[in-house]
Design an enzyme around this catalytic site. Structure first.
Site, mmCIF file in Angstrom:
data_model
loop_
_atom_site.group_PDB
_atom_site.id
_atom_site.type_symbol
_atom_site.label_atom_id
_atom_site.label_comp_id
_atom_site.label_asym_id
_atom_site.label_seq_id
_atom_site.Cartn_x
_atom_site.Cartn_y
_atom_site.Cartn_z
ATOM 1 N N ASP A 87 0.834 -1.209 0.000
ATOM 2 C CA ASP A 87 0.000 0.000 0.000
ATOM 3 C C ASP A 87 0.869 1.259 0.000
ATOM 4 O O ASP A 87 2.050 1.230 0.354
ATOM 5 C CB ASP A 87 -0.901 -0.013 1.238
ATOM 6 C CG ASP A 87 -2.229 0.687 1.000
ATOM 7 O OD1 ASP A 87 -2.298 1.539 0.087
ATOM 8 O OD2 ASP A 87 -3.201 0.374 1.720
ATOM 9 N N GLU A 108 3.020 5.208 -3.657
ATOM 10 C CA GLU A 108 3.331 6.413 -4.451
ATOM 11 C C GLU A 108 4.363 7.345 -3.809
ATOM 12 O O GLU A 108 5.012 8.060 -4.571
ATOM 13 C CB GLU A 108 2.031 7.178 -4.767
ATOM 14 C CG GLU A 108 1.277 7.749 -3.622
ATOM 15 C CD GLU A 108 0.315 6.764 -2.977
ATOM 16 O OE1 GLU A 108 -0.326 7.183 -2.013
ATOM 17 O OE2 GLU A 108 0.225 5.599 -3.405
ATOM 18 N N ASP A 139 -7.979 4.765 -3.681
ATOM 19 C CA ASP A 139 -9.142 4.852 -2.798
ATOM 20 C C ASP A 139 -10.225 5.737 -3.415
ATOM 21 O O ASP A 139 -10.474 6.866 -2.959
ATOM 22 C CB ASP A 139 -8.717 5.412 -1.432
ATOM 23 C CG ASP A 139 -7.674 4.542 -0.749
ATOM 24 O OD1 ASP A 139 -7.574 3.350 -1.092
ATOM 25 O OD2 ASP A 139 -6.953 5.060 0.130
#
Length: 541
Positions: free
Chosen positions: A397, A400, A470
């Site tokens: 997760d 980035e 998300d």
């Protein structure tokens, strides 16, 4: 007599200027208007263009490109000020007065031209290093369709008449590559924040940091051919384990070992096919122990038995791992000792797990430096214990990574490869690659599967499937996933998916009891069936 002498000198001078280029092992090199230009063929369909201020010295090892130049039969010829160099599939022409480069297919049809006088080098101080902000513009046909550039939530398939601020984000993944309907592709090999602009007069890339302009042009005749070129250049995509092509169940989050196993049992009881179950965050305990890669939460008392029970139910388990660490973790202390932690605000910002975050109790969670090979070793050192438990796959997760309360000075953080600004957009490539390479080194018989939230050019070689972040559930969001996934895959990275049903349900007051949401979920489930990963996930679902 004097007139003829002057004329002779003029002819000699003009001819010298016209011949001011040299052959190299892979193409040619020339200097025009104080800019050194090198044209290097990697094979008959792919050519690399580099430009740098004359006399400058630099060394660049591409983070994305793994191919090396092959021996290609080339024919060079000059007609007045126009130099052409041709393979069997591609001709590149360089104007020796302006430095403008143009590309043609083997039939002589023009594919792409640089815009005249559009090469730019603006001096830039990058955290104490004197370098340049670089740019290059191109002339596209008025009605030419281009695709790719990664994933954006704009619902726009053709990437024309827009400006993109290319910095990796939660729901936007940027790959500076576009594919043209004319049968060519262009990869801008730069990792710093980049502005892509397409307007009537030109199409351009402008990057914050670069010692040189560096891009690859590939002639593939059609989309399949161009994607083949891109993978030839940046790496092939390995097959995933067979089970990963089935159905995954996930949510934010299963709060105990018992709950996780009970979900699998319920699927078996209902006789609904299930191949994978995902354990999201906080199995490690408090935010001060963020991403400890250990089951420190009291609700997960026997992780070995948990994994075994899931396997006995003929399912596989994926676990959440992050790219940042809490101050009480072993990883934090070890990474800090080699200066491999960065200083900027990331998630979570509070040491408390209560919502909303209590900012007066800062978490001090810090992002690690995946550009540092020693840091990647440390990352795997602790993750390998999860691997030894029999965990089947990784959910990487915030790859980035999350960058909150952004300040320009944050990009001055030092990494192993220079400033964070210089390599910002390649973060997902480096961190995902670190896990892939380490796992393959110790377990070459098992295929790697990494679910991750961000991507950069070449990531397809690391067994990664990128999800669209998300997203907030709505019909528009579902609509936008279609162009997001297609454009992402058209950068040469085939594996992509989205949270079926959307992550946040803010638009549906009754949440799961809302009839309209239930209809949306069913439609999203149908869409998910035809994406490379079928995974139900959400914060409220």
């Amino acid at each position: 007599m004097r007139f003829y002498l002057i004329l002779l000198l003029f002819i000699v001078k003009t001819d010298a200027q016209a011949q001011s280029w040299t052959k190299t092992a892979t193409g040619i090199k020339t200097t025009v208007d104080k800019i050194t230009i090198e044209i290097a063929f990697y094979n008959s369909s792919i050519v690399r263009i580099t430009k740098s201020p004359a006399g400058s010295t630099f060394e660049k090892k591409s983070l994305s490109v793994v191919a090396v130049p092959q021996q290609v039969r080339l024919i060079s010829k000059q007609q007045q000020q126009l130099l052409s160099i041709s393979s069997t599939d591609l001709t590149v022409k360089c104007h020796l007065k302006s430095g403008t480069i143009s590309f043609y297919n083997k039939a002589g049809k023009a594919l792409l031209n640089e815009k005249d006088n559009s090469t730019s080098f603006e001096p830039f101080n990058d955290a104490g290093n004197n370098t340049f902000t670089i740019g290059q513009a191109y002339n596209l046909d008025k009605d030419e369709a281009i695709y790719g550039l990664g994933q954006q939530q704009r619902g726009k398939m053709i990437q024309r008449n827009l400006t993109l601020n290319m910095v990796q984000g939660n729901t936007d993944d940027y790959v500076p590559f576009f594919l043209s309907a004319k049968g060519y592709g262009l990869f801008w090999d730069n990792y710093s924040p980049t502005i892509f602009t397409d307007k009537e007069e030109s199409t351009s890339f402008k990057s914050d940091v670069g010692d040189c302009i560096d891009y690859y042009f590939m002639a593939g005749n059609n989309a399949d051919g161009v994607i083949s070129c891109m993978r030839n250049l940046t790496g092939t995509a390995p097959m995933f384990p067979l089970w990963t092509y089935g159905f995954f169940q996930s949510k934010e989050r299963y709060k105990s070992q018992e709950e996780l196993i009970d979900v699998v049992k319920k699927y078996r009881q209902l006789q609904v096919p299930l191949d994978g179950i995902i354990q999201d965050w906080q199995y490690w305990g408090s935010n001060y122990l963020w991403n400890a890669m250990d089951f420190l939460n009291d609700e997960f008392p026997n992780p070995k038995k948990m994994v075994s029970d899931i396997h006995d139910l003929n399912a596989h388990v994926t676990i959440s791992i992050w790219n940042s660490f809490g101050p009480q973790t072993k990883q934090y202390r070890e990474l800090d000792s080699i200066n491999a932690l960065m200083n900027f605000s990331t998630w979570p910002q509070s040491g408390s797990t209560l919502w909303p975050p209590k900012r007066d109790y800062p978490s001090d969670v810090r992002v690690y430096d995946p550009y540092n090979p020693a840091a990647r070793d440390i990352y795997w050192k602790y993750l390998s214990k999860m691997h030894a438990l029999g965990i089947d796959a990784w959910w990487m997760d915030s790859s980035e990574p999350d960058h909150l309360d952004f300040k320009p000075a944050d990009l001055d953080n030092k990494t192993y490869l220079g400033s964070f600004r210089k390599v910002r957009n390649a973060f997902p490539l480096m961190t995902v690659g670190g896990v892939y390479d380490h796992q393959r080194a110790v377990d070459s018989n098992k295929r790697v599967f990494i679910l991750t939230r961000s991507a950069f050019a070449g990531q397809q070689r690391y067994g990664a499937n990128t999800w669209s972040g998300d997203v907030t559930a709505s019909w528009k969001a579902l609509h936008n996933q279609i162009s997001a996934g297609l454009n992402f895959s058209l950068t040469g990275i085939p594996y992509w998916n989205s949270d079926i049903g959307g992550f946040f349900l803010n638009n549906f007051r009754k949440k799961l009891e809302d009839p309209e949401y239930r209809e949306l979920y069913v439609r999203w489930l149908e869409f998910g069936t035809f994406t490379p990963m079928m995974r139900s996930h959400g914060a409220d679902a």
